[in-house]
Scaffold this active site. Structure first.
Site: not given
Length: 409
Positions: A128-131, A246, A394-396
């Site tokens: 996966q190439g996201y971040s 995901e 992130s969960n935030e």
């Protein structure tokens, strides 16, 4: 959770158990039992995928016409639970559970014909190439450029935290094709062949010592426009669809098995007063709290899967499940590290089966490890699980999504 299954469901459960008993070799079970993160030993995981594919069970959630199974929601639940109980290693999610549903939903007939069968066999293995270094949870800020050059895009930039990039031969990427008034505009979803010039992979050493994540650099890499998934400049729509897959899923069966294994170990492990740790009121209360909330997670997952089976979009429920699942997993790995005692402070990855190479580590020649295998695995899972509340948004960020979509704040 109590189950009231029909005779047909019980017969299916027995079929699944018989299959797992016959096909799960000791080596493959060991890879599942001693996995140090959500990514087990790569070779064992791929071997298990090949076995499942021969049975037709590698991707049962796919449409039947693409190799899936016409299972009921209960059958999917039974299969996931029994596989976890039997010690089967997880399959890599990037292909089967993430990009494949996006290809089914947005792909051209040619893309479906090429990729889907090869994902099932393992011939095509996606990462996966996201971040990016400056675009993590704020994914829409991504900068990797894709310049229009006739029939191709020429891609330059980098992606980070790319799991199993060294094993993958394809990567699905979000790239910047134009600049819109909103940062979500002008993003395109592309499928890139990793076996071509201009791609460099640099492993990242995690806090556990494993090399599972990587940074991938692209320098003038050509991508045919026929490898665009969905429409040019509208990749954010595809990305959001994929992120639902995901972030969702069935974490509860795995967490329930971890909790039971921990309870069994705590019944043998001495506590602070010399009695079994499970009899220590403080430890027992923490474990009971996690187990209760894991049962609640199971109910919520079941409801969400039921909605998806009915053709509904789970919406913010996927964010809720991501937060609950990752934070419960972190609490369980913390408890496991506590239960491991002094032997849990010893670094001995050779007693586990990590998801990637362990940088700069030489195991003892005789294979000796202090304590039981679960005590050696505990610190590695603890360190790897710290990332759970960060990856996949992130969960935030997930709480912000819930505040906006569910509470209207």
């Amino acid at each position: 959770m109590e189950y009231d299954w029909s005779e047909a469901d019980l017969a299916f459960r027995d079929e699944v158990r018989a299959f797992l008993d016959a096909e799960l070799t000791p080596e493959i079970r060991r890879a599942g039992r001693l996995a140090t993160s959500v990514y087990p030993d790569h070779e064992a995981s791929m071997e298990w995928q090949r076995i499942l594919h021969r049975k037709g069970w590698a991707a049962p959630h796919w449409p039947v016409e693409h190799g899936g199974q016409n299972w009921s929601l209960t059958q999917h639940h039974i299969f996931a639970r029994e596989s976890t109980l039997a010690g089967a290693p997880a399959l890599s999610p990037m292909g089967i559970r993430m990009v494949a549903p996006a290809i089914i939903a947005f792909g051209t007939p040619e893309q479906k014909e090429f990729f889907l069968p090869r994902i099932l066999t393992g011939e095509v293995f996606f990462c996966q190439g996201y971040s990016e270094p400056e675009a993590g949870s704020d994914l829409a800020s991504l900068r990797m450029a894709a310049v229009d050059d006739g029939a191709d895009f020429v891609c330059t930039g980098s992606k980070i935290w790319t799991t199993h990039a060294t094993e993958a031969n394809w990567i699905f990427c979000l790239v910047r094709t134009t600049r819109g008034t909103k940062k979500q505009e002008g993003i395109t979803f592309v499928l890139i062949d990793m076996n071509q010039p201009g791609i460099e992979i640099r492993p990242l050493v995690m806090s556990s010592g494993e090399e599972v994540q990587n940074q991938v650099f692209f320098d003038g890499v050509r991508v045919p426009k026929s490898n665009v998934l969905g429409k040019i400049d509208e990749g954010w729509t595809v990305a959001k669809y994929l992120l639902v897959h995901e972030r969702g899923g069935a974490a509860a069966p795995w967490l329930q098995v971890l909790a039971q294994d921990l309870a069994d170990a705590a019944a043998e492990q001495p506590g602070p007063d010399g009695r079994p740790l499970i009899d220590d009121p403080a430890f027992a209360a923490k474990l009971a709290d996690v187990r209760i909330r894991t049962d609640v997670l199971e109910v919520l997952e079941y409801r969400t899967l039921a909605a998806m089976a009915a053709g509904k979009n789970p919406g913010p429920a996927s964010s809720m499940l991501k937060v609950l699942g990752t934070e419960l997993s972190q609490q369980l790995t913390e408890l496991a590290l506590e239960a491991a005692g002094p032997r849990g402070r010893v670094y001995q990855p050779h007693a586990a089966m990590p998801g990637g190479p362990v940088a700069g580590y030489t195991p003892p020649a005789d294979g000796y490890h202090s304590g039981a295998e679960w005590q050696a695995v505990a610190p590695l899972r603890y360190f790897n699980d710290r990332a759970g509340s960060i990856y996949a948004g992130s969960n935030e960020i997930q709480r912000n999504i819930l505040a906006k979509a569910a509470l209207g704040l």
